[in-house]
Design an enzyme around this catalytic site. Structure first.
Site, PDB file in Angstrom:
ATOM      1  N   CYS A 309      35.008  44.400  28.941  1.00  0.00           N
ATOM      2  CA  CYS A 309      35.894  43.204  29.726  1.00  0.00           C
ATOM      3  C   CYS A 309      36.314  42.858  28.284  1.00  0.00           C
ATOM      4  O   CYS A 309      36.154  42.709  27.341  1.00  0.00           O
ATOM      5  CB  CYS A 309      34.745  41.923  30.437  1.00  0.00           C
ATOM      6  SG  CYS A 309      34.203  42.860  31.667  1.00  0.00           S
ATOM      7  N   ARG A 405      41.414  43.607  42.593  1.00  0.00           N
ATOM      8  CA  ARG A 405      39.935  42.561  41.448  1.00  0.00           C
ATOM      9  C   ARG A 405      40.411  41.184  40.843  1.00  0.00           C
ATOM     10  O   ARG A 405      39.800  40.179  41.252  1.00  0.00           O
ATOM     11  CB  ARG A 405      39.701  43.753  41.050  1.00  0.00           C
ATOM     12  CG  ARG A 405      38.026  42.862  40.481  1.00  0.00           C
ATOM     13  CD  ARG A 405      37.158  44.360  40.133  1.00  0.00           C
ATOM     14  NE  ARG A 405      35.627  43.594  39.427  1.00  0.00           N
ATOM     15  CZ  ARG A 405      35.355  42.727  39.075  1.00  0.00           C
ATOM     16  NH1 ARG A 405      36.226  43.076  38.017  1.00  0.00           N
ATOM     17  NH2 ARG A 405      34.142  42.654  38.778  1.00  0.00           N
TER      18      ARG A 405
HETATM   19  P1  XMP Z   1      28.235  46.670  31.603  1.00  0.00           P
HETATM   20  O1  XMP Z   1      28.091  45.636  30.418  1.00  0.00           O
HETATM   21  O2  XMP Z   1      27.330  46.466  32.365  1.00  0.00           O
HETATM   22  O3  XMP Z   1      29.761  45.838  32.470  1.00  0.00           O
HETATM   23  O4  XMP Z   1      29.686  47.375  31.267  1.00  0.00           O
HETATM   24  C1  XMP Z   1      30.096  46.037  33.866  1.00  0.00           C
HETATM   25  C2  XMP Z   1      29.857  45.006  34.467  1.00  0.00           C
HETATM   26  O5  XMP Z   1      31.733  44.594  33.810  1.00  0.00           O
HETATM   27  C3  XMP Z   1      33.568  43.933  35.132  1.00  0.00           C
HETATM   28  N1  XMP Z   1      33.602  44.519  34.920  1.00  0.00           N
HETATM   29  C4  XMP Z   1      35.213  44.392  34.328  1.00  0.00           C
HETATM   30  N2  XMP Z   1      35.188  43.412  33.015  1.00  0.00           N
HETATM   31  N3  XMP Z   1      37.299  44.044  32.709  1.00  0.00           N
HETATM   32  C5  XMP Z   1      36.888  43.139  33.036  1.00  0.00           C
HETATM   33  O6  XMP Z   1      36.873  40.944  32.622  1.00  0.00           O
HETATM   34  C6  XMP Z   1      37.051  44.789  33.339  1.00  0.00           C
HETATM   35  O7  XMP Z   1      38.545  46.067  33.154  1.00  0.00           O
HETATM   36  C7  XMP Z   1      35.696  45.200  33.711  1.00  0.00           C
HETATM   37  N4  XMP Z   1      35.410  46.015  34.741  1.00  0.00           N
HETATM   38  C8  XMP Z   1      34.088  45.462  34.859  1.00  0.00           C
HETATM   39  C9  XMP Z   1      32.351  43.801  35.914  1.00  0.00           C
HETATM   40  O8  XMP Z   1      31.217  42.870  36.498  1.00  0.00           O
HETATM   41  C10 XMP Z   1      31.236  45.114  35.861  1.00  0.00           C
HETATM   42  O9  XMP Z   1      30.435  45.084  36.976  1.00  0.00           O
END
Ligand code: XMP
Length: 490
Positions: A309, A405
């Site tokens: 993120c 999203r």
């Molecule tokens: P982890 O740390 O487990 O996080 O890899 C997964 C969660 O990250 C969110 N997510 C995103 N947040 N930009 C964001 O700000 C992105 O591109 C993105 N893709 C996923 C989402 O809540 C996921 O479950």
């Protein structure tokens, strides 16, 4: 000694998991006695507090069946056309064994064609999954064939015995063993061929730590969750998902406190009162309040804490994940709404912290990416076997549709809120999740909490004490002083 959570998180500082440390409690039970059973949402129990994130490099059919077999759940991503998402849900629902492959189908009149790394291809009358099985082609037979124009019918092995797809793992294992079979196609009630199970698959899975109580729906099939967006078109997507037997839906927004999400939750709740609808993402009490008010059955908590993120950097909004989980869960608890701590989990200690701070489950992306159940193929990067893992807000993922999203699908200029990367091959989640859960149980034992409920009781009765770690304390808490360890052994 130490601080109760209410004091520690009430100082105007945003803390993440690594910033805080839990002080040990009193142990009067063995680690194996720790009960990690929980709820994903108001009416959806789970045996383990693990949820796979709705991301297109994490949750499709193979992840869904493996997570459900372990007692957790996966949320199938919606970065695809509704019929593709529904096909994934159906594929997962068609199985009762903890793995799913993408079977290759050939017809007897096909000539030899490469079927990739798969060991077997299934031969059906029409060459699709929807007709009768007439044989199987083993890659080893095909590899040795001199004339590649030979018809499949000339070298396929004839009509193997099929097993019903409704068989669970034990039944499939004894079906193969009892018949002395090397493999068997799995066929659903409607005649559709869903997969091919081999003796090697059975042996591999038997070698993994024992599986827990699987997550099953009222239909007797694996529990499968799915994500939807907040657009008008998502109403139709939702209808098809419900028809396919989806057990729970997650309304997938990076900032869930919006009129769009509120309308979608209201719509879903009024159309499908039996369906649990999870809202999010939220990190504040005010956001949570709005979603609970319209009937959200669960809340997904986290903004910018995920490993891929960049939301906090790009948009300057979000919250440290430990603070967010504690604040939102403390509020949601009063309304009996379970919280999913979403993002930022990179070790079992983070899971212990998330659950102890009030979450009922953790949602993981990078922790599960790179596993054999994650979508995509392994590649080699600088000598490491890796699989791609990408943020749903990365430009690459948004070109496939996930910009909804981030409410960016109607904008002319797209701004990325995530990155694309790769994670190392971790093997099967059937192997590493049971180990991770054992580590979580040991953490709970150290705290003196024999269940999630008892951890939450310790938290709110202020028996649980925490402290903030300094930078040096964090270094001390990790592996240190072993200069050559990593280079030498890995
Ligand atoms: P982890 O740390 O487990 O996080 O890899 C997964 C969660 O990250 C969110 N997510 C995103 N947040 N930009 C964001 O700000 C992105 O591109 C993105 N893709 C996923 C989402 O809540 C996921 O479950």
């Amino acid at each position: 000694d130490g601080f109760p959570a209410v004091q520690l998180f009430g100082q105007g500082v945003s803390y993440t998991y690594d910033d805080v440390i839990l002080l040990p409690g009193y142990i009067d039970f063995p680690a194996d006695a720790v009960d990690l059973s929980t709820r994903l949402s108001r009416r959806r129990p789970l045996a383990i507090p693990c949820v796979a994130s709705p991301m297109d490099t994490v949750s499709e059919a193979a992840m869904s069946v493996a997570m459900a077999a372990l007692g957790g759940a996966a949320i199938v991503h919606c970065n695809n056309a509704p019929d593709s998402q529904v096909a994934i849900v159906r594929a997962a629902k068609a199985r009762r064994i903890p793995f799913a492959t993408d079977p290759i189908f050939l017809s007897p009149s096909d000539s030899v064609s490469d079927f990739g790394p798969a060991a077997y291809a299934i031969v059906t009358e029409s060459g699709t999954s929807k007709s009768r099985v007439v044989g199987v082609v083993a890659k080893s037979d095909w590899d040795g064939l001199a004339n590649r124009n030979t018809l499949v019918s000339e070298y396929m092995r004839h009509a193997p015995v099929s097993a019903p797809a409704s068989y669970d793992f034990e039944k499939v294992a004894s079906f193969l063993a009892g018949g002395g079979l090397e493999y068997a196609p799995l066929v659903a009630e409607d005649g559709e061929v869903v997969d091919l199970v081999t003796k090697e698959d059975v042996e591999r899975i038997k070698g993994f730590p024992r599986l827990g109580v699987p997550s099953l729906g009222a239909d007797g099939r694996f529990v499968v969750g799915a994500a939807i967006g907040t657009r008008e078109t998502d109403k139709e997507r939702l209808e098809h998902l419900v028809k396919a037997g989806t057990n729970v839906v997650v309304v997938d927004s990076s900032q869930g406190n919006s009129i769009y999400q509120i309308e979608m939750i209201k719509y879903a709740k009024s159309m499908y009162p039996e369906l649990d609808v999870i809202g999010g993402n939220v990190v504040t009490v005010a956001q949570a309040q709005n979603l609970i008010k319209v009937g959200a059955d669960g809340l997904r908590v986290g903004m910018g804490s995920g490993s891929i993120c960049t939301t906090q950097e790009v948009c300057a909004v979000g919250r440290g994940q430990a603070t967010a989980v504690y604040k939102v869960s403390s509020f949601a608890k009063e309304h009996d709404v379970p919280v999913i701590a979403d993002g930022g989990i990179s070790n079992s200690g983070h899971i212990v912290k998330a659950l102890t701070l009030g979450a009922s489950t953790v949602m993981m992306g990078s922790f599960l990416a790179g596993s054999s159940e994650a979508p995509g193929v392994y590649e080699y990067l600088n000598g490491h076997r890796v699989k791609k893992y990408r943020g749903m807000g990365s430009l690459e993922a948004m070109t496939k549709g996930s910009d909804a999203r981030y409410l960016g699908d109607t904008l002319k200029l797209k701004v990325a809120q995530g990155v694309v990367g790769a994670v190392a091959d971790k093997g099967s989640i059937l192997k590493f999740i049971p180990y991770t859960m054992q580590a979580v149980k040991q953490g709970f034992q150290d705290l003196g909490a024999s269940s999630l409920q008892s951890a939450h009781d310790l938290l709110h009765s202020e028996v649980l004490r925490l402290e903030v770690r300094t930078g040096a304390a964090q270094v001390e808490g990790g592996v240190h002083g072993l200069v050559s360890f990593e280079k030498k052994f890995f």
